[in-house]
Design a protein around this motif. Sequence first.
Motif, mmCIF file in Angstrom:
data_model
loop_
_atom_site.group_PDB
_atom_site.id
_atom_site.type_symbol
_atom_site.label_atom_id
_atom_site.label_comp_id
_atom_site.label_asym_id
_atom_site.label_seq_id
_atom_site.Cartn_x
_atom_site.Cartn_y
_atom_site.Cartn_z
ATOM 1 N N GLU A 133 36.539 42.919 40.398
ATOM 2 C CA GLU A 133 35.701 42.681 41.463
ATOM 3 C C GLU A 133 34.184 41.975 41.146
ATOM 4 N N LYS A 134 33.794 42.195 40.093
ATOM 5 C CA LYS A 134 32.466 41.474 39.493
ATOM 6 C C LYS A 134 32.755 40.061 39.167
ATOM 7 N N VAL A 135 34.171 39.631 38.766
ATOM 8 C CA VAL A 135 34.398 38.204 38.543
ATOM 9 C C VAL A 135 34.678 37.563 39.953
ATOM 10 N N ARG A 136 35.249 38.260 41.152
ATOM 11 C CA ARG A 136 35.082 37.761 42.433
ATOM 12 C C ARG A 136 33.602 37.166 42.987
ATOM 13 N N ILE A 171 42.691 25.446 30.214
ATOM 14 C CA ILE A 171 43.529 24.520 30.951
ATOM 15 C C ILE A 171 44.677 25.540 31.731
ATOM 16 N N GLY A 172 44.744 25.199 33.032
ATOM 17 C CA GLY A 172 45.713 25.682 33.752
ATOM 18 C C GLY A 172 44.951 27.085 34.834
ATOM 19 N N VAL A 173 43.656 27.091 34.435
ATOM 20 C CA VAL A 173 42.999 28.328 35.121
ATOM 21 C C VAL A 173 42.365 27.549 36.325
ATOM 22 N N ARG A 174 43.119 27.655 37.667
ATOM 23 C CA ARG A 174 42.936 27.137 39.012
ATOM 24 C C ARG A 174 42.688 27.773 40.118
ATOM 25 N N ARG A 175 43.023 29.109 39.850
ATOM 26 C CA ARG A 175 42.733 30.019 41.057
ATOM 27 C C ARG A 175 42.027 31.113 40.607
ATOM 28 N N VAL A 176 41.350 31.810 41.804
ATOM 29 C CA VAL A 176 40.491 33.058 41.484
ATOM 30 C C VAL A 176 41.121 34.130 40.620
ATOM 31 N N VAL A 202 41.526 33.302 37.181
ATOM 32 C CA VAL A 202 40.002 33.553 36.401
ATOM 33 C C VAL A 202 39.877 34.969 36.029
ATOM 34 N N ILE A 203 40.173 35.774 36.674
ATOM 35 C CA ILE A 203 40.322 37.437 36.708
ATOM 36 C C ILE A 203 41.002 37.540 35.327
ATOM 37 N N SER A 204 42.483 37.287 35.471
ATOM 38 C CA SER A 204 43.352 37.414 34.448
ATOM 39 C C SER A 204 42.708 36.892 33.156
ATOM 40 N N LEU A 249 38.726 40.380 27.746
ATOM 41 C CA LEU A 249 38.115 41.907 27.268
ATOM 42 C C LEU A 249 38.977 42.548 26.523
ATOM 43 N N SER A 250 40.233 42.601 26.835
ATOM 44 C CA SER A 250 41.162 43.341 26.298
ATOM 45 C C SER A 250 41.792 42.976 24.814
ATOM 46 N N ALA A 251 41.653 41.677 24.594
ATOM 47 C CA ALA A 251 41.937 41.140 23.235
ATOM 48 C C ALA A 251 40.806 41.384 22.485
ATOM 49 N N THR A 252 39.503 41.501 22.804
ATOM 50 C CA THR A 252 38.238 41.663 22.066
ATOM 51 C C THR A 252 37.858 43.264 21.681
ATOM 52 N N ASP A 253 38.551 43.843 22.461
ATOM 53 C CA ASP A 253 38.291 45.205 22.432
ATOM 54 C C ASP A 253 38.475 45.839 21.017
ATOM 55 N N GLY A 254 37.575 46.562 20.684
ATOM 56 C CA GLY A 254 37.696 47.161 19.498
ATOM 57 C C GLY A 254 37.360 46.370 17.948
ATOM 58 N N GLY A 255 36.799 45.129 18.518
ATOM 59 C CA GLY A 255 36.814 44.088 17.198
ATOM 60 C C GLY A 255 35.315 43.748 17.285
#
Length: 106
Positions: free
Chosen positions: A9-12, A65-70, A73-75, A81-87
């Motif tokens: 929702e924040k991204v939107r 590249i390939g990020v074209r839709r809302v 962007v959310i994904s 955020l998931s990939a950087t969690d804990g690091g």
Amino acid sequence: MTAVPGTAEKVRRIVAAMAPEPPAELDDAQRLIEDLGFDSLRLMELTVVLERSFDLPRYRPEELIGVRRVGEVISLVTGTLSATDGGPSNATPAASQPLATTEVRA
């Protein structure tokens, strides 16, 4: 930096606030350029605002590249955020990032 339920929702809200042609209601299937009127500069600004709003590391061009839709962007944001969690944060200090011309508070 865990993706919290309100992340999408924040991204939107950020996308809608920065869209040159904001719709009455934002949909995840809407295209950033064709439907919302983003141009290349505005997309760069959106990227910087998202990085700062979520304390994300700077995105490399090949990650965008390939990020074209809302929904994409959310994904991208939730996946980062998931990939950087804990690091340790790989975020570039704000002083070395280009300034966005539009301040968005979400």
